[in-house]
Write a protein that holds these residues in place. Structure first.
Motif, PDB file in Angstrom:
ATOM      1  N   LYS A  53      -6.649   7.091  -0.600  1.00  0.00           N
ATOM      2  CA  LYS A  53      -6.530   8.425  -1.188  1.00  0.00           C
ATOM      3  C   LYS A  53      -5.827   8.390  -2.539  1.00  0.00           C
ATOM      4  N   ALA A  54      -4.905   7.453  -2.705  1.00  0.00           N
ATOM      5  CA  ALA A  54      -4.150   7.339  -3.953  1.00  0.00           C
ATOM      6  C   ALA A  54      -4.040   5.865  -4.338  1.00  0.00           C
ATOM      7  N   VAL A  55      -4.301   5.583  -5.603  1.00  0.00           N
ATOM      8  CA  VAL A  55      -4.205   4.217  -6.127  1.00  0.00           C
ATOM      9  C   VAL A  55      -3.254   4.242  -7.316  1.00  0.00           C
ATOM     10  N   ARG A  56      -2.191   3.474  -7.236  1.00  0.00           N
ATOM     11  CA  ARG A  56      -1.233   3.358  -8.337  1.00  0.00           C
ATOM     12  C   ARG A  56      -1.584   2.120  -9.150  1.00  0.00           C
ATOM     13  N   VAL A  57      -1.878   2.325 -10.411  1.00  0.00           N
ATOM     14  CA  VAL A  57      -2.202   1.220 -11.313  1.00  0.00           C
ATOM     15  C   VAL A  57      -0.964   0.938 -12.148  1.00  0.00           C
ATOM     16  N   ILE A  58      -0.444  -0.270 -12.022  1.00  0.00           N
ATOM     17  CA  ILE A  58       0.734  -0.690 -12.786  1.00  0.00           C
ATOM     18  C   ILE A  58       0.215  -1.519 -13.946  1.00  0.00           C
ATOM     19  N   THR A  59       0.497  -1.062 -15.159  1.00  0.00           N
ATOM     20  CA  THR A  59      -0.095  -1.685 -16.340  1.00  0.00           C
ATOM     21  C   THR A  59       0.889  -1.720 -17.503  1.00  0.00           C
ATOM     22  N   ARG A  60       0.627  -2.580 -18.461  1.00  0.00           N
ATOM     23  CA  ARG A  60       1.461  -2.670 -19.660  1.00  0.00           C
ATOM     24  C   ARG A  60       1.057  -1.664 -20.724  1.00  0.00           C
ATOM     25  N   ARG A  61      -0.193  -1.187 -20.648  1.00  0.00           N
ATOM     26  CA  ARG A  61      -0.682  -0.205 -21.628  1.00  0.00           C
ATOM     27  C   ARG A  61      -1.650   0.736 -20.911  1.00  0.00           C
ATOM     28  N   PRO A  62      -1.798   1.969 -21.393  1.00  0.00           N
ATOM     29  CA  PRO A  62      -2.715   2.915 -20.745  1.00  0.00           C
ATOM     30  C   PRO A  62      -4.151   2.387 -20.749  1.00  0.00           C
ATOM     31  N   LEU A  63      -4.845   2.618 -19.660  1.00  0.00           N
ATOM     32  CA  LEU A  63      -6.219   2.168 -19.517  1.00  0.00           C
ATOM     33  C   LEU A  63      -7.153   3.369 -19.416  1.00  0.00           C
ATOM     34  N   SER A  64      -8.406   3.175 -19.789  1.00  0.00           N
ATOM     35  CA  SER A  64      -9.433   4.207 -19.631  1.00  0.00           C
ATOM     36  C   SER A  64     -10.033   4.056 -18.238  1.00  0.00           C
ATOM     37  N   VAL A  74       2.708   2.975 -16.697  1.00  0.00           N
ATOM     38  CA  VAL A  74       2.844   2.027 -17.803  1.00  0.00           C
ATOM     39  C   VAL A  74       4.293   1.539 -17.797  1.00  0.00           C
ATOM     40  N   VAL A  75       4.461   0.240 -17.569  1.00  0.00           N
ATOM     41  CA  VAL A  75       5.793  -0.354 -17.471  1.00  0.00           C
ATOM     42  C   VAL A  75       5.837  -1.664 -18.236  1.00  0.00           C
ATOM     43  N   SER A  76       7.055  -2.080 -18.527  1.00  0.00           N
ATOM     44  CA  SER A  76       7.266  -3.417 -19.067  1.00  0.00           C
ATOM     45  C   SER A  76       7.508  -4.335 -17.878  1.00  0.00           C
ATOM     46  N   PHE A  77       6.712  -5.373 -17.753  1.00  0.00           N
ATOM     47  CA  PHE A  77       6.854  -6.275 -16.612  1.00  0.00           C
ATOM     48  C   PHE A  77       8.144  -7.083 -16.701  1.00  0.00           C
ATOM     49  N   ALA A  78       8.808  -7.055 -17.850  1.00  0.00           N
ATOM     50  CA  ALA A  78      10.103  -7.711 -17.982  1.00  0.00           C
ATOM     51  C   ALA A  78      11.218  -6.843 -17.401  1.00  0.00           C
ATOM     52  N   GLY A  81      13.751  -3.234 -12.979  1.00  0.00           N
ATOM     53  CA  GLY A  81      14.128  -1.911 -12.491  1.00  0.00           C
ATOM     54  C   GLY A  81      12.985  -0.921 -12.610  1.00  0.00           C
ATOM     55  N   GLY A  82      12.243  -0.980 -13.714  1.00  0.00           N
ATOM     56  CA  GLY A  82      11.098  -0.108 -13.904  1.00  0.00           C
ATOM     57  C   GLY A  82       9.992  -0.387 -12.895  1.00  0.00           C
ATOM     58  N   LEU A  83       9.785  -1.652 -12.595  1.00  0.00           N
ATOM     59  CA  LEU A  83       8.779  -2.025 -11.584  1.00  0.00           C
ATOM     60  C   LEU A  83       9.207  -1.540 -10.196  1.00  0.00           C
ATOM     61  N   ALA A  84      10.496  -1.644  -9.912  1.00  0.00           N
ATOM     62  CA  ALA A  84      10.979  -1.230  -8.598  1.00  0.00           C
ATOM     63  C   ALA A  84      10.801   0.271  -8.402  1.00  0.00           C
ATOM     64  N   GLN A  85      10.960   1.061  -9.449  1.00  0.00           N
ATOM     65  CA  GLN A  85      10.770   2.514  -9.335  1.00  0.00           C
ATOM     66  C   GLN A  85       9.329   2.861  -9.015  1.00  0.00           C
ATOM     67  N   VAL A  86       8.388   2.130  -9.573  1.00  0.00           N
ATOM     68  CA  VAL A  86       6.981   2.397  -9.342  1.00  0.00           C
ATOM     69  C   VAL A  86       6.601   2.055  -7.915  1.00  0.00           C
ATOM     70  N   LEU A  87       7.110   0.941  -7.429  1.00  0.00           N
ATOM     71  CA  LEU A  87       6.751   0.497  -6.080  1.00  0.00           C
ATOM     72  C   LEU A  87       7.566   1.243  -5.068  1.00  0.00           C
TER      73      LEU A  87
END
Length: 87
Positions: A53-64, A74-78, A81-87
């Motif tokens: 029902k929901a797909v979270r796309v974790i990416t470095r830049r916006p995608l079409s 859109v997160v920095s993989f470095a 903390g930002g990655l942990a918030q998304v997951l």
């Protein structure tokens, strides 16, 4: 391992092994994918969208992406903390 018994479908001396696949039941409504713009991720994304029902796309830049159930993050993989918030 905790008293669990594992079946060994392959035996020593056996020339080949053909594993069996049993589809698992998925009771989750949301899945996350990193690398949706890559070769495998771009092929996997439509499959995930057809099953969740929901797909979270974790990416470095916006995608079409033209799937209504996709939310882009859109997160920095470095930034762990930002990655942990998304997951």
């Amino acid at each position: 391992m905790g008293g669990q018994k594992f079946n060994m479908p392959w035996q020593p001396g056996q020339k080949s092994f053909r594993p069996t696949f049993t589809p698992m039941q998925v009771n989750h409504d949301t899945v996350a994918i990193a690398g949706a713009s890559g070769l495998i991720g771009s092929a996997l994304l439509p499959l995930l969208c057809s099953r969740y029902k929901a797909v979270r796309v974790i990416t470095r830049r916006p995608l079409s992406i033209d799937f209504p159930q996709v939310t882009q993050h859109v997160v920095s993989f470095a930034d762990v903390g930002g990655l942990a918030q998304v997951l």
